[in-house]
Design an enzyme around this catalytic site. Structure first.
Site, PDB file in Angstrom:
ATOM      1  CG  ASP A 134       1.500  -4.454 -20.289  1.00  0.00           C
ATOM      2  OD1 ASP A 134       2.614  -4.683 -19.785  1.00  0.00           O
ATOM      3  OD2 ASP A 134       0.445  -4.403 -19.627  1.00  0.00           O
ATOM      4  NE  ARG A 135       2.616  -8.189 -29.703  1.00  0.00           N
ATOM      5  CZ  ARG A 135       2.392  -9.382 -30.236  1.00  0.00           C
ATOM      6  NH1 ARG A 135       2.432 -10.459 -29.490  1.00  0.00           N
ATOM      7  NH2 ARG A 135       2.126  -9.505 -31.528  1.00  0.00           N
TER       8      ARG A 135
END
Length: 273
Positions: A134-135
């Site tokens: 995930d970012r």
């Protein structure tokens, strides 16, 4: 996010930048910025796959399809660079910082790991995804440099033949020092194993080592929130778990048997305090 889709007329004499400026009303300077950051796409002849178009002077032919995805928020983003940890030829291992996408979106890829990896080697090598973080999550990511490497490594991840270890700081202190969370997510099997490494004197937060046995969306974050101990800094799952430095989750170890050499491969980050 404003988007424009253009089918180029036969006999066209304008370059891609000029065509998109006419269609969108945006300045050529803005179009060029969007192109350089990965928000313009080309489908030659209107068939096949879309590919990012970065050259403003490209002269499209009749029947070509141009897409412009203009998102000022995406264009304004910045992120620290990733760090190359090991280059194995067929693939490489990187430490991705929090805030960097694993791969780009339709609106841009300048803040993505794959785009950085593509430009890191001379001569350039393709950068193909194998797995993602995930970012908001920092840590280890393996990137393939050929379709064959991507296929072999993807099979390892899909077949649960990769050891994936994370460290997280959570709110409170779990009752058990270790445990297995086998809670289905989105109707699919999801298994997370945790071990408590430390708890602060007040019992306000604990540091956990986490072994991920399946790879569902936001699995660790969701499982720990369901346990009642959300990860600090997670804006989506849990309550009363804010943290000034953002999400306190790091992918610290990847280990597998190299699909090319047959030798054990292990990439690891130092312990995170």
């Amino acid at each position: 996010m404003p988007s424009w889709n253009i089918t180029v007329d036969h006999g066209n004499s304008l370059d891609a930048c000029s065509l998109l400026a006419l269609a969108s009303g945006l300045s050529k300077t803005r179009i060029k910025e969007t192109m350089s950051k990965g928000g313009v796409w080309l489908r030659k002849g209107g068939k096949g796959r879309l590919a990012r178009l970065r050259r403003a002077t490209f002269l499209p032919k009749g029947g070509d399809e141009l897409q412009l995805h203009h998102d000022p928020e995406v264009l304004a983003r910045t992120c620290p660079p990733a760090t190359l940890l090991a280059d194995r030829g067929h693939y490489s291992a990187w430490a991705k910082p929090a805030g960097m996408l694993s791969q780009g979106t339709m609106a841009g890829d300048h803040c993505s790991l794959l785009h950085q990896v593509e430009g890191a080697f001379s001569p350039r090598r393709p950068a193909l995804p194998v797995h993602r973080l995930d970012r908001e999550v920092a840590g280890l990511v393996v990137v393939a440099h050929s379709p064959a490497a991507a296929a072999r490594l993807s099979r390892l991840f899909a077949g649960r033949q990769v050891e994936k270890i994370y460290r997280a700081t959570v709110r409170g202190c779990p009752q058990s020092d270790d445990g297995t969370l086998a809670i289905p997510l989105d109707g699919r099997e999801a298994v997370t194993v945790y071990r408590r490494l430390a708890t602060d004197a007040a019992g306000a937060c604990s540091r956990l080592e986490i072994r991920l046995l399946t790879g569902r969306k936001h699995q660790i974050r969701r499982h720990l929130a369901l346990l009642g101990h959300p990860i600090l800094g997670d804006p989506r799952y849990g309550r009363d778990n804010a943290h000034p430095a953002g999400l306190q989750l790091v992918a610290v170890r990847l280990a597998f048997t190299c699909p090319f050499s047959g030798r054990p491969e292990r990439f690891e980050l130092p312990a995170v305090d």
